[in-house]
Design an enzyme around this catalytic site. Structure first.
Site, PDB file in Angstrom:
ATOM      1  N   SER A   1      39.137  70.747  -5.741  1.00  0.00           N
ATOM      2  CA  SER A   1      40.315  71.545  -6.110  1.00  0.00           C
ATOM      3  C   SER A   1      39.910  72.467  -6.793  1.00  0.00           C
ATOM      4  O   SER A   1      38.406  72.149  -7.780  1.00  0.00           O
ATOM      5  CB  SER A   1      40.621  69.741  -7.307  1.00  0.00           C
ATOM      6  OG  SER A   1      42.367  70.646  -7.915  1.00  0.00           O
TER       7      SER A   1
ATOM      8  N   TYR B   1      39.985  62.907 -13.892  1.00  0.00           N
ATOM      9  CA  TYR B   1      39.886  63.820 -12.758  1.00  0.00           C
ATOM     10  C   TYR B   1      39.315  65.070 -12.425  1.00  0.00           C
ATOM     11  O   TYR B   1      38.276  65.280 -11.684  1.00  0.00           O
ATOM     12  CB  TYR B   1      41.361  64.081 -12.480  1.00  0.00           C
ATOM     13  CG  TYR B   1      41.185  64.668 -11.600  1.00  0.00           C
ATOM     14  CD1 TYR B   1      41.402  63.709 -10.170  1.00  0.00           C
ATOM     15  CD2 TYR B   1      42.146  65.567 -10.897  1.00  0.00           C
ATOM     16  CE1 TYR B   1      41.656  64.373  -8.541  1.00  0.00           C
ATOM     17  CE2 TYR B   1      42.112  66.210  -9.746  1.00  0.00           C
ATOM     18  CZ  TYR B   1      41.707  65.320  -8.507  1.00  0.00           C
ATOM     19  OH  TYR B   1      42.641  66.212  -7.331  1.00  0.00           O
TER      20      TYR B   1
ATOM     21  N   LYS C   1      35.863  65.812 -10.835  1.00  0.00           N
ATOM     22  CA  LYS C   1      36.304  66.898  -9.770  1.00  0.00           C
ATOM     23  C   LYS C   1      34.640  67.544 -10.491  1.00  0.00           C
ATOM     24  O   LYS C   1      33.581  68.222  -8.749  1.00  0.00           O
ATOM     25  CB  LYS C   1      37.186  67.554  -9.675  1.00  0.00           C
ATOM     26  CG  LYS C   1      38.417  67.146  -9.222  1.00  0.00           C
ATOM     27  CD  LYS C   1      38.499  66.799  -6.956  1.00  0.00           C
ATOM     28  CE  LYS C   1      39.102  65.935  -6.504  1.00  0.00           C
ATOM     29  NZ  LYS C   1      38.908  65.675  -5.464  1.00  0.00           N
TER      30      LYS C   1
END
Length: 343
Positions: free
Chosen positions: A145, A158, A162
């Site tokens: 991402s 999150y 990541k």
């Protein structure tokens, strides 16, 4: 449908295969006739994904598993090779998240997001490499991402996972290059995608969770994942103009981006209408164990079905050749004009 230009069918493992981007990846790989091993926690979603693969003529094996468990990932790999032979491609896509200020996320919730979104990729990759390295071939695709480079408010768990994934992936790639291994790892950095996650993510915001615009359809992401699996030599692929803009802005002026996201991040990630109490969070239990949610979420009206930036990224050699041809043609035209203008 397979064409004469497609490579031979491969054995492909997809984690998080029951919904969202993983579900779209199942369709994309099934369209070329690959043998698919589908894993995740939601049994209804996995069964529906396997049925779609079957309709496309691709054999599919469902192996429910929680990727946070390393032994479960080893079992997925064992069953994949028992059913279809050596694993050629492993796609890591499963994740979990919490939409809330950091102070409102419990330690257990933060750990759970990390266990799935970061260590789930580590566990899946380890299981794949245990089998690929001795054969000196195979590809692992990490579905990443833009948040791997640029953390955003209200998604601290999150964002942290990541970022960890990005650093670990780079280290692993360097090790494989140093060993001159035939195994390849690559990463696909995604923009906001129209998936069902925004109806089942654990949400403590006042409004219903939503992706930060612009939003892309999961099929765009799936095409990028398949292309990366077919061309794993590049370290990573960026999908969507918004991803490119975000990563470049973060590289040039990260402090300014901090202030921009501080002003806009809260409103950009939730709707004006209040969150629904009936929405079922999937952090601890799957939200698609009894009901299939498919690949797409509720943002079809605004989601882009194509990404010109992705096409350009995948056809750099063609564009470079075309650009060289145009420059050459322009140079000849200028030379001819110069000769004509001489007395």
């Amino acid at each position: 449908m397979r064409t004469h230009r497609d490579p031979p069918p491969r054995t492909v493992v997809v984690t998080g295969a029951g919904a969202g981007v993983g579900r779209a990846c199942v369709r994309e790989f099934a369209a070329r006739g690959d043998r698919l091993v589908l894993t995740g926690r939601g049994r209804a979603g996995l069964r529906a994904a396997a049925a779609e693969a079957g309709q496309a003529g691709a054999p599919a094996l469902v192996v429910p598993a929680d990727v946070a468990d390393p032994e479960a990932c080893e079992d997925v790999a064992d069953r994949a090779e028992e059913a279809f032979g050596p694993i050629d491609v492993w796609v890591n896509d499963a994740f979990a998240g919490v939409f809330a200020p950091f102070a409102d996320i419990t330690a257990a919730e933060f750990r759970r997001v990390t266990d799935v979104t970061y260590l789930g990729y580590v566990n899946g990759t380890r299981a794949a490499l245990h089998r690929m390295l001795p054969r000196d071939r195979g590809t692992v695709v990490q579905v990443g991402s833009a948040i791997a480079y640029r953390g955003i408010p209200l998604q601290s768990a999150y964002s942290g996972a990541k970022h960890a994934l990005q650093g670990w992936h780079e280290a692993l790639r360097c090790e494989l290059l140093a060993a001159r291994s035939g195994v390849r790892v690559t990463m696909v950095q995604l923009p906001a995608v129209n998936t069902p996650q925004f109806d089942w993510v654990l949400n403590r915001l006042p409004g219903r969770a939503r992706p930060v615009a612009p939003v892309y359809q999961p099929e765009v992401a799936a095409r990028a994942v398949r292309f990366a699996a077919d061309h794993p030599g590049r370290r990573e692929y960026w999908v969507g103009a918004s991803t490119v803009a975000t990563l470049l802005a973060n590289a040039v002026a990260p402090g300014l981006l901090d202030h921009y996201l501080a002003r806009t991040g809260r409103s950009a990630q939730q709707e004006d209408r209040p969150r629904r109490v009936q929405d079922r969070a999937n952090l601890w239990e799957p939200a698609d164990d009894d009901v299939d949610h498919g690949a797409r979420g509720r943002f079809d009206d605004e989601a882009h079905a194509r990404s010109p930036q992705l096409w350009a990224s995948q056809h750099r050699a063609l564009l470079a050749a075309a650009g060289s041809g145009l420059l050459g043609t322009a140079g000849l035209a200028l030379a001819r004009g110069s000769r004509r203008s001489r007395p």
